[in-house]
Structures are given as C-alpha cells and as structure tokens.
Design a protein around this motif. Structure first.
Motif, PDB file in Angstrom:
ATOM      1  N   GLU A  39       0.160  14.953  61.976  1.00 31.46           N
ATOM      2  CA  GLU A  39       1.385  14.486  61.315  1.00 31.46           C
ATOM      3  C   GLU A  39       1.032  13.486  60.206  1.00 31.46           C
ATOM      4  O   GLU A  39       1.599  13.523  59.113  1.00 31.46           O
ATOM      5  N   ALA A  40       0.072  12.616  60.471  1.00 26.92           N
ATOM      6  CA  ALA A  40      -0.359  11.631  59.477  1.00 26.92           C
ATOM      7  C   ALA A  40      -1.013  12.309  58.279  1.00 26.92           C
ATOM      8  O   ALA A  40      -0.739  11.950  57.133  1.00 26.92           O
ATOM      9  N   ILE A  41      -1.875  13.291  58.532  1.00 23.41           N
ATOM     10  CA  ILE A  41      -2.536  14.030  57.436  1.00 23.41           C
ATOM     11  C   ILE A  41      -1.494  14.712  56.564  1.00 23.41           C
ATOM     12  O   ILE A  41      -1.569  14.677  55.332  1.00 23.41           O
ATOM     13  N   GLU A  42      -0.498  15.314  57.196  1.00 28.24           N
ATOM     14  CA  GLU A  42       0.572  15.981  56.448  1.00 28.24           C
ATOM     15  C   GLU A  42       1.288  14.976  55.540  1.00 28.24           C
ATOM     16  O   GLU A  42       1.562  15.257  54.380  1.00 28.24           O
ATOM     17  N   TYR A  43       1.571  13.786  56.077  1.00 30.29           N
ATOM     18  CA  TYR A  43       2.229  12.745  55.276  1.00 30.29           C
ATOM     19  C   TYR A  43       1.327  12.304  54.120  1.00 30.29           C
ATOM     20  O   TYR A  43       1.773  12.170  52.986  1.00 30.29           O
ATOM     21  N   LEU A  44       0.050  12.099  54.421  1.00 28.03           N
ATOM     22  CA  LEU A  44      -0.905  11.652  53.401  1.00 28.03           C
ATOM     23  C   LEU A  44      -1.062  12.667  52.275  1.00 28.03           C
ATOM     24  O   LEU A  44      -1.217  12.295  51.111  1.00 28.03           O
ATOM     25  N   GLN A  45      -1.011  13.951  52.618  1.00 24.90           N
ATOM     26  CA  GLN A  45      -1.160  15.003  51.595  1.00 24.90           C
ATOM     27  C   GLN A  45      -0.030  14.964  50.576  1.00 24.90           C
ATOM     28  O   GLN A  45      -0.225  15.315  49.422  1.00 24.90           O
ATOM     29  N   GLY A  46       1.147  14.521  50.997  1.00 20.38           N
ATOM     30  CA  GLY A  46       2.281  14.448  50.080  1.00 20.38           C
ATOM     31  C   GLY A  46       2.445  13.095  49.410  1.00 20.38           C
ATOM     32  O   GLY A  46       3.330  12.905  48.587  1.00 20.38           O
TER      33      GLY A  46
END
Length: 144
Positions: A39-46
């Motif tokens: 979930e954190a990686i997904e947020y960081l990608q955006g």
C-alpha cells in the motif's frame, strides 16, 4: 502559515497505526497511514518528488519488511528520509537502509518526535525554513 509536513506511516497493526497517527497529527504533521508495504509503495509511486517529508515504517511487515520498503521507496524518491521502528533488539542490523532506527517500547514518544523533527529538517536542507524547522515544539507555539 507554512505547510505542514507529510509523514507516510506504515504499520500493519491497526491499533498501533492509529496511535501513531494521533501522536503525529496532534503535533501538527499530516499523516498518511498504510497497513502494508504494498500500500505504501502504491502511494509513493503516485507521489510527486518532495511531497512526502518522511517515511516512518515498522520493520516487521507482512510480505515485505520495512527495510525492503525503504530500499524501494528511496529508488522512487531518492531524497526521502526514512525512520524504521522495531520491537526486536536485533532489528537494528536489518534496518540498514533507513536513515534512523528506533526500538519500539524502549523509546518515548518525545524521542520519536525529536528524531522525526531532525530527519524532516535534514531533508529540507539549509533553506530559509531551516530555523523554524529546528524550533522546539514550545517555541513553535510561541511563534505561531
């Protein structure tokens, strides 16, 4: 009014995440809570570069530990400071990718907040905001 700092807080335990968010939000930080590294990686990608001021993660997360999360986060956002917390004494050895490590339960909320303040100030570098970022919480109340 200066913009509030944004902390991405990653913790699989919902109660601990809630307490951490409360601690940080009552000190003026904006907090995005994530229950998993994915979930954190997904947020960081955006996220836009510079939009997140600190990644704060538990070391022990399901599927991907905090250390791997920090490595991937720094690939996405190279200047992002990271703080890993762990309740295992040996966790320090595995938290090598982070800028700082604190043992859960062995440090006070004040110590956590102090470390966060230092990491966030370091991220910004020597700019005009630096003196205000270095202020103690009681000085900010007087200044604000």
């Amino acid at each position: 009014m200066r913009p509030r700092k944004l902390i991405l807080c990653v913790e699989a335990n919902e109660q601990v995440l809630s307490v951490r968010k409360f601690l940080l939000e009552t000190r003026g930080y904006r907090v995005v809570g994530c229950a998993s590294a994915a979930e954190a990686i997904e947020y960081l990608q955006g996220a836009l570069p510079g939009s997140i001021d600190l990644l704060m993660s538990d070391l022990q997360l399901p599927q991907m530990d905090g250390n791997e999360l920090v490595r991937r986060a720094k690939q996405l956002l190279p200047g992002l400071p990271a703080l890993i917390l762990s309740n295992t004494v040996t966790g320090y050895d595995r938290a090598a990718a982070a800028d700082a490590f604190l043992p859960k339960g062995a440090c006070t909320p004040a110590e956590i907040l102090d470390r966060i303040r230092i990491l966030v100030a370091r991220k910004r570098g020597p700019k005009k905001q630096m003196p205000t970022a270095e202020m103690m919480p009681h000085e900010m109340a007087v200044a604000g």
